[in-house]
Write a protein that holds these residues in place. Structure first.
Motif, PDB file in Angstrom:
ATOM      1  N   GLY A 187      10.235 -43.502 -58.873  1.00  0.00           N
ATOM      2  CA  GLY A 187      10.234 -44.054 -57.523  1.00  0.00           C
ATOM      3  C   GLY A 187       9.993 -45.550 -57.451  1.00  0.00           C
ATOM      4  O   GLY A 187       9.475 -46.039 -56.448  1.00  0.00           O
ATOM      5  N   ILE A 188      10.359 -46.303 -58.496  1.00  0.00           N
ATOM      6  CA  ILE A 188      10.240 -47.764 -58.442  1.00  0.00           C
ATOM      7  C   ILE A 188      11.331 -48.292 -57.517  1.00  0.00           C
ATOM      8  O   ILE A 188      12.525 -48.207 -57.826  1.00  0.00           O
ATOM      9  CB  ILE A 188      10.400 -48.393 -59.846  1.00  0.00           C
ATOM     10  CG1 ILE A 188       9.373 -47.817 -60.818  1.00  0.00           C
ATOM     11  CG2 ILE A 188      10.285 -49.915 -59.753  1.00  0.00           C
ATOM     12  CD1 ILE A 188       7.963 -48.217 -60.545  1.00  0.00           C
ATOM     13  N   GLN A 189      10.939 -48.857 -56.393  1.00  0.00           N
ATOM     14  CA  GLN A 189      11.911 -49.262 -55.383  1.00  0.00           C
ATOM     15  C   GLN A 189      12.159 -50.763 -55.339  1.00  0.00           C
ATOM     16  O   GLN A 189      13.144 -51.207 -54.756  1.00  0.00           O
ATOM     17  CB  GLN A 189      11.454 -48.779 -54.002  1.00  0.00           C
ATOM     18  CG  GLN A 189      11.384 -47.267 -53.898  1.00  0.00           C
ATOM     19  CD  GLN A 189      10.924 -46.788 -52.537  1.00  0.00           C
ATOM     20  OE1 GLN A 189      10.363 -47.546 -51.758  1.00  0.00           O
ATOM     21  NE2 GLN A 189      11.158 -45.518 -52.248  1.00  0.00           N
ATOM     22  N   ASP A 190      11.277 -51.552 -55.902  1.00  0.00           N
ATOM     23  CA  ASP A 190      11.482 -52.992 -55.920  1.00  0.00           C
ATOM     24  C   ASP A 190      12.447 -53.355 -57.049  1.00  0.00           C
ATOM     25  O   ASP A 190      12.146 -53.109 -58.220  1.00  0.00           O
ATOM     26  CB  ASP A 190      10.147 -53.715 -56.128  1.00  0.00           C
ATOM     27  CG  ASP A 190      10.305 -55.223 -56.083  1.00  0.00           C
ATOM     28  OD1 ASP A 190      10.653 -55.806 -57.127  1.00  0.00           O
ATOM     29  OD2 ASP A 190      10.115 -55.809 -55.007  1.00  0.00           O
ATOM     30  N   PRO A 191      13.624 -53.915 -56.737  1.00  0.00           N
ATOM     31  CA  PRO A 191      14.618 -54.186 -57.785  1.00  0.00           C
ATOM     32  C   PRO A 191      14.151 -55.205 -58.815  1.00  0.00           C
ATOM     33  O   PRO A 191      14.523 -55.120 -59.988  1.00  0.00           O
ATOM     34  CB  PRO A 191      15.831 -54.691 -56.999  1.00  0.00           C
ATOM     35  CG  PRO A 191      15.310 -55.120 -55.676  1.00  0.00           C
ATOM     36  CD  PRO A 191      14.131 -54.258 -55.399  1.00  0.00           C
ATOM     37  N   GLY A 192      13.313 -56.171 -58.383  1.00  0.00           N
ATOM     38  CA  GLY A 192      12.792 -57.142 -59.346  1.00  0.00           C
ATOM     39  C   GLY A 192      11.901 -56.486 -60.382  1.00  0.00           C
ATOM     40  O   GLY A 192      12.000 -56.762 -61.582  1.00  0.00           O
ATOM     41  N   ASN A 193      11.013 -55.597 -59.919  1.00  0.00           N
ATOM     42  CA  ASN A 193      10.151 -54.865 -60.852  1.00  0.00           C
ATOM     43  C   ASN A 193      10.967 -53.976 -61.774  1.00  0.00           C
ATOM     44  O   ASN A 193      10.717 -53.906 -62.982  1.00  0.00           O
ATOM     45  CB  ASN A 193       9.137 -54.015 -60.078  1.00  0.00           C
ATOM     46  CG  ASN A 193       8.009 -54.833 -59.486  1.00  0.00           C
ATOM     47  OD1 ASN A 193       7.713 -55.932 -59.952  1.00  0.00           O
ATOM     48  ND2 ASN A 193       7.373 -54.318 -58.451  1.00  0.00           N
ATOM     49  N   LEU A 194      11.948 -53.284 -61.211  1.00  0.00           N
ATOM     50  CA  LEU A 194      12.758 -52.379 -62.025  1.00  0.00           C
ATOM     51  C   LEU A 194      13.525 -53.141 -63.100  1.00  0.00           C
ATOM     52  O   LEU A 194      13.548 -52.755 -64.271  1.00  0.00           O
ATOM     53  CB  LEU A 194      13.713 -51.577 -61.143  1.00  0.00           C
ATOM     54  CG  LEU A 194      14.499 -50.477 -61.853  1.00  0.00           C
ATOM     55  CD1 LEU A 194      14.557 -49.216 -60.995  1.00  0.00           C
ATOM     56  CD2 LEU A 194      15.915 -50.936 -62.185  1.00  0.00           C
ATOM     57  N   GLY A 195      14.161 -54.252 -62.714  1.00  0.00           N
ATOM     58  CA  GLY A 195      14.902 -55.040 -63.701  1.00  0.00           C
ATOM     59  C   GLY A 195      14.006 -55.613 -64.780  1.00  0.00           C
ATOM     60  O   GLY A 195      14.361 -55.631 -65.961  1.00  0.00           O
ATOM     61  N   THR A 196      12.807 -56.065 -64.384  1.00  0.00           N
ATOM     62  CA  THR A 196      11.864 -56.614 -65.359  1.00  0.00           C
ATOM     63  C   THR A 196      11.408 -55.546 -66.344  1.00  0.00           C
ATOM     64  O   THR A 196      11.261 -55.806 -67.550  1.00  0.00           O
ATOM     65  CB  THR A 196      10.644 -57.218 -64.637  1.00  0.00           C
ATOM     66  OG1 THR A 196      11.085 -58.258 -63.759  1.00  0.00           O
ATOM     67  CG2 THR A 196       9.649 -57.796 -65.625  1.00  0.00           C
ATOM     68  N   LEU A 197      11.189 -54.327 -65.863  1.00  0.00           N
ATOM     69  CA  LEU A 197      10.777 -53.235 -66.748  1.00  0.00           C
ATOM     70  C   LEU A 197      11.884 -52.867 -67.739  1.00  0.00           C
ATOM     71  O   LEU A 197      11.611 -52.587 -68.911  1.00  0.00           O
ATOM     72  CB  LEU A 197      10.368 -52.020 -65.912  1.00  0.00           C
ATOM     73  CG  LEU A 197       9.030 -52.161 -65.182  1.00  0.00           C
ATOM     74  CD1 LEU A 197       8.872 -51.092 -64.108  1.00  0.00           C
ATOM     75  CD2 LEU A 197       7.863 -52.098 -66.174  1.00  0.00           C
ATOM     76  N   ILE A 198      13.127 -52.868 -67.278  1.00  0.00           N
ATOM     77  CA  ILE A 198      14.247 -52.608 -68.197  1.00  0.00           C
ATOM     78  C   ILE A 198      14.311 -53.696 -69.260  1.00  0.00           C
ATOM     79  O   ILE A 198      14.509 -53.427 -70.452  1.00  0.00           O
ATOM     80  CB  ILE A 198      15.573 -52.524 -67.418  1.00  0.00           C
ATOM     81  CG1 ILE A 198      15.591 -51.282 -66.511  1.00  0.00           C
ATOM     82  CG2 ILE A 198      16.768 -52.481 -68.377  1.00  0.00           C
ATOM     83  CD1 ILE A 198      16.830 -51.176 -65.643  1.00  0.00           C
TER      84      ILE A 198
END
Length: 345
Positions: A187-198
């Motif tokens: 449920g990670i909804q912030d695209p900046g956080n998601l891209g950084t985690l990838i």
């Protein structure tokens, strides 16, 4: 002469391969419509002079052009991106970062009138489309084109799988080869956080990323920018907890989840992240689940996983999920990554 990159041909008649249920008929009608839109966009640009490097140059001045409508829809709609298997990348810097890995993934390179093809893209053999400032604003969604000289329409990575689609439903086979480390985003909804985690997962040599429902699209423009090319290098899968359980069972993977120690929704004990814990997991296959900052971990995650927190001093209860994820990903990285490091005084 170099050949132009073209959209894939329309698939053969669908009724011959699949039962004609209303749900599937609707799904495949959508796929066929999207592919037809790609084909229409391919023919929409007005030919111009060929460039010195052999690209076919075209011109688009009107915001009503089908290619412009196609690009805008790619930017705005995750469902359309997936049905077309295309994505939109805005800005020269992220385009150059992506092209270090897959230059041939670009269908179209949209350049502002008067801008030359960058030296790094001279080997690109697809279509170069010169567009007006009005078109560049429309496609990019930005009010100014001062920092937006280029936009690329690209193929989705070959190692992306959407297990909820009929095309990708059974395609986990062969995507992972006995994975040791999978990052699961709940449920990670912030695209900046998601891209950084990838990006962090790629940096620390994890084997892939699994996105549970309610996570944002990894090919959202902001997520792509934050990932800095990692989305083209690392297998990314979207699916349900049922799909994840099958993956976990197949490869005998241990399930752990990052969890704030102060949170009151945990019904079991929480371990602290430490070198001793990381060392004890070196030879185990591991799925690490991270939840959103707003909603935390889902009930399924809390029930299925062992919980681990990052010990902290002071009054802070938690870290930003991308910061916490970077710490987890570094500490729990696979053994072969640790063994390959050369430590110097």
């Amino acid at each position: 002469m170099l050949l132009l990159a073209r959209a894939p041909p329309l698939p053969p008649p669908l009724a011959a391969s699949y039962p004609a249920t209303p749900e599937r008929a609707l799904r495949f009608r959508s796929i066929s419509s999207s592919r037809a839109a790609v084909a229409t966009a391919s023919a929409a640009a007005k030919p111009a002079a060929s460039s010195r490097s052999g690209q076919k140059r075209k011109q688009v001045a009107s915001v009503a052009n089908p290619l412009v409508k196609h690009c805008v829809k790619l930017r705005l709609s995750a469902a359309y991106r997936r049905s077309c298997r295309r994505l939109l990348l805005v800005g020269l810097a992220p385009i150059l970062e992506m092209c270090r890995f897959e230059l041939d993934a670009i269908d179209y390179l949209l350049l502002l009138d008067g801008v030359e093809v960058p030296e790094e893209l001279r080997e690109f053999c697809g279509d170069v489309v010169y567009v007006s400032a009005a078109v560049m604003k429309k496609v990019s969604g930005m009010q100014s084109v001062d920092s937006t000289e280029a936009i690329a329409v690209m193929h989705m990575p070959r190692h992306f799988r959407d297990l909820g689609s009929h095309e990708d439903g059974d395609s986990l086979h062969g995507l992972f080869n006995h994975p040791k480390r999978i990052l699961v985003l709940d449920g990670i909804q912030d695209p900046g956080n998601l891209g950084t985690l990838i990006r962090s997962a790629c940096a620390f040599k994890w084997d892939g990323v699994f996105l549970l429902p309610a996570s944002c699209d990894p090919f959202n423009e902001k997520a792509l920018r934050a990932a800095r090319g990692a989305s083209l290098q690392l297998p990314v899968v979207t699916g349900t907890w049922h799909d994840l359980h099958e993956l976990m069972t197949k490869y005998n993977m241990k399930m752990m989840a990052g969890h704030p120690e102060s949170s009151g929704d945990a019904s079991k004990g929480i371990q602290s992240l430490s070198k001793e814990l990381a060392d004890s997991l070196l030879n185990e296959s591991l799925c690490l689940v991270l939840g959103s900052e707003g909603n935390g971990l889902s009930s399924e995650t809390l029930q299925a996983c062992e919980l681990v927190n990052i010990p902290m001093e002071g009054t802070f209860e938690s870290l930003n999920v991308s910061v916490a994820g970077g710490i987890f990903l570094f500490m729990l990285q696979p053994k072969y990554q640790i063994d390959s490091r050369t430590l110097t005084p």
